[in-house]
Design an enzyme around this catalytic site. Structure first.
Site, PDB file in Angstrom:
ATOM      1  N   HIS A  31      -9.540  17.561 -45.298  1.00 16.40           N
ATOM      2  CA  HIS A  31     -10.035  18.462 -46.339  1.00 16.40           C
ATOM      3  C   HIS A  31     -11.372  17.966 -46.845  1.00 16.40           C
ATOM      4  O   HIS A  31     -11.588  16.757 -46.954  1.00 16.40           O
ATOM      5  CB  HIS A  31      -9.041  18.557 -47.499  1.00 16.40           C
ATOM      6  CG  HIS A  31      -9.209  19.810 -48.280  1.00 16.40           C
ATOM      7  ND1 HIS A  31     -10.166  19.954 -49.253  1.00 16.40           N
ATOM      8  CD2 HIS A  31      -8.562  21.005 -48.195  1.00 16.40           C
ATOM      9  CE1 HIS A  31     -10.093  21.172 -49.743  1.00 16.40           C
ATOM     10  NE2 HIS A  31      -9.141  21.834 -49.126  1.00 16.40           N
TER      11      HIS A  31
ATOM     12  N   ASP B 295      -2.851  24.619 -45.058  1.00 13.53           N
ATOM     13  CA  ASP B 295      -2.533  25.447 -43.898  1.00 13.53           C
ATOM     14  C   ASP B 295      -1.448  24.854 -43.018  1.00 13.53           C
ATOM     15  O   ASP B 295      -0.914  25.553 -42.147  1.00 13.53           O
ATOM     16  CB  ASP B 295      -3.795  25.671 -43.055  1.00 13.53           C
ATOM     17  CG  ASP B 295      -4.777  26.557 -43.783  1.00 13.53           C
ATOM     18  OD1 ASP B 295      -4.356  27.647 -44.202  1.00 13.53           O
ATOM     19  OD2 ASP B 295      -5.931  26.161 -43.955  1.00 13.53           O
TER      20      ASP B 295
ATOM     21  N   HIS C  36     -11.450  27.537 -42.038  1.00  9.55           N
ATOM     22  CA  HIS C  36     -11.027  27.947 -43.392  1.00  9.55           C
ATOM     23  C   HIS C  36      -9.666  28.627 -43.248  1.00  9.55           C
ATOM     24  O   HIS C  36      -8.700  28.011 -42.797  1.00  9.55           O
ATOM     25  CB  HIS C  36     -12.124  28.841 -43.986  1.00  9.55           C
ATOM     26  CG  HIS C  36     -11.968  29.213 -45.424  1.00  9.55           C
ATOM     27  ND1 HIS C  36     -11.065  28.628 -46.275  1.00  9.55           N
ATOM     28  CD2 HIS C  36     -12.623  30.157 -46.198  1.00  9.55           C
ATOM     29  CE1 HIS C  36     -11.163  29.164 -47.482  1.00  9.55           C
ATOM     30  NE2 HIS C  36     -12.106  30.100 -47.452  1.00  9.55           N
TER      31      HIS C  36
END
Ligand code: COA
Length: 395
Positions: free
Chosen positions: A259, A310, A220
């Site tokens: 994802h 990210d 995460h």
């Protein structure tokens, strides 16, 4: 009984009017406004207002929320002392998790459960999390804790308190946009954790502490720091191909890719890509952006995976001068807006969140007296680890 779905994938657990992720078309909306529009025109303060109250603010409303965030930057001295007492080995996420929990004891609204009291807690947490992250970094670096500057907005003030100098306009705006982009993302793991806690009618501080613990994981929020580790390990465009080949061959994850919800590009990654290039160019350091571009092209060619939020935030935060182990706390600085919006929404129409597990263990066993249980292998000797094993320590 309902069908078991591993990882709750595609399970609709609740109704929400905060954030829409359209994973098929690669679109993201906060309260109906597209993330691209908000990134182009909004600020973190305005976006936070939108998430909390459901509408874009008028100029008076915006001023109110900006003033409230400003007033709440003042940090309890006792909690600063707690930060000072951490050992130098404490990770910024450990410190943040503990500090948010501790802040509850210094908030006079903490024991009140009303929408008004919860909005006060919302403003306080949103204002104080960046102060805590910056203060901890200054303390562990042997530097004085900076006093917040009232004329600086939320994003610029954090960079100032962290680095001790006012950021240039390009950096301040890029960081502000990054905060807008990370502010919410529907029922991601940390938000779900916050709502599960809020669903028991646990208070706002408990709910946010749950969220911070959940954000820390490398699958995460911990991923952005690991992306930077990967960029540094690769270090050179010429080594990208070999790195990606080896990672995929060893069935490991290339951090910052893939994802659970998007089948296509993560729209936040596109905006962050532009910011990473823009800030890299303005600082005369495009090395990390260029290596990132090469990784993106290589991962696509070999595995058809898209970068997620990210991926480019790592090279962006690096050129903004943010220490790598603060990347995940910086995620929290932004996501607090979404977490608190979801906790408020949960309280407003609460139902305890309590799913079921499909039992797959043995059944109908007879209790065996201890002397009749035969020889069992003894537990291995448990010893403290010398240093974190690779891959287990993420912050
Ligand atoms: N690197 C390599 N392969 C990946 C991958 C990655 N980052 N992400 C997914 N895959 C592969 C899986 O190995 C699997 O391949 P296979 O079908 O050949 O076995 C396939 O894609 C599906 O992966 P799965 O684990 O089912 O996806 P998920 O929905 O459970 O995982 C993530 C989603 C985010 C946890 C996963 O993509 C991941 O671990 N990414 C890296 C960590 C990261 O960047 N996290 C931040 C998320 S915003």
């Amino acid at each position: 009984m309902a069908k078991f779905v591993a990882g709750l994938e595609d399970v609709i657990a609740l109704e929400s009017s905060i954030c829409l992720v359209d994973g098929t078309h690669g679109k993201l909306y906060y309260r109906g406004y597209s993330i691209e529009e908000l990134a182009a025109h909004s600020t973190f303060e305005e976006t936070a207002y939108l998430l909390w109250f459901g509408e874009l603010p008028t100029s008076f409303q915006l001023k109110d929320v900006e003033d409230s965030l400003l007033d709440n930057r003042e940090f309890p001295g006792e909690v600063l002392d707690i930060i000072r007492d951490f050992p130098p080995t404490a990770t910024p996420m450990e410190v943040l998790r503990t500090v948010v929990s501790a802040l509850s004891s210094f908030d006079r609204n903490a024991c009140y459960f009303s929408r008004e009291a919860d909005l006060c807690k919302t403003m306080r947490l949103t204002a104080q999390i960046p102060v805590a992250v910056a203060a901890h970094h200054r303390i562990r670096s042997g530097l004085p804790v900076m006093t917040p500057r009232a004329e600086l907005g939320h994003a610029a003030n954090f960079l100032y308190m962290l680095q001790g100098i006012e950021p240039d306009a390009v950096s301040a705006r890029a960081f502000d946009v990054a905060l807008v982009l990370h502010a919410d993302h529907e029922l991601n793991a940390s938000t779900f954790a916050a709502r599960v806690s809020a669903g028991t009618l646990a208070d706002m501080y408990s709910s946010i502490t749950s969220a911070i613990g959940t954000l820390a994981g490398p699958l995460h929020g911990g991923a952005n720091q690991q992306v930077m580790q990967m960029l540094e390990e690769i270090g050179d465009m010429a080594r990208v191909e070999e790195y990606v080949d080896r990672t995929l061959k060893e069935k490991k994850r290339v951090m910052g890719f893939g994802h659970r919800v998007y089948d296509t590009t993560d729209p936040r990654a596109e905006v962050l890509r532009q910011l990473s290039q823009e800030v890299g160019a303005s600082k005369g350091d495009l090395r990390w952006f260029e290596i990132s571009e090469k990784i993106r092209e290589t991962v696509w060619r070999k595995k058809q995976l898209y970068p997620n939020v990210d991926f480019y935030s790592a090279s962006l935060y690096h050129v903004l001068g943010i220490p790598h182990d603060l990347f995940t706390p910086v995620f929290a600085i932004s996501r607090i807006a979404g977490w608190t919006a979801h906790v408020l929404e949960q309280y407003a129409n609460n139902r305890l969140i309590r799913p079921r597990a499909e039992y797959v263990g043995p059944r109908n066993r007879q209790y065996v007296p201890i002397d009749d249980r035969g020889e069992y292998p003894v537990l291995p000797e448990l010893r403290d680890q010398e240093s974190p094993q690779e891959g287990t320590q993420t912050q």
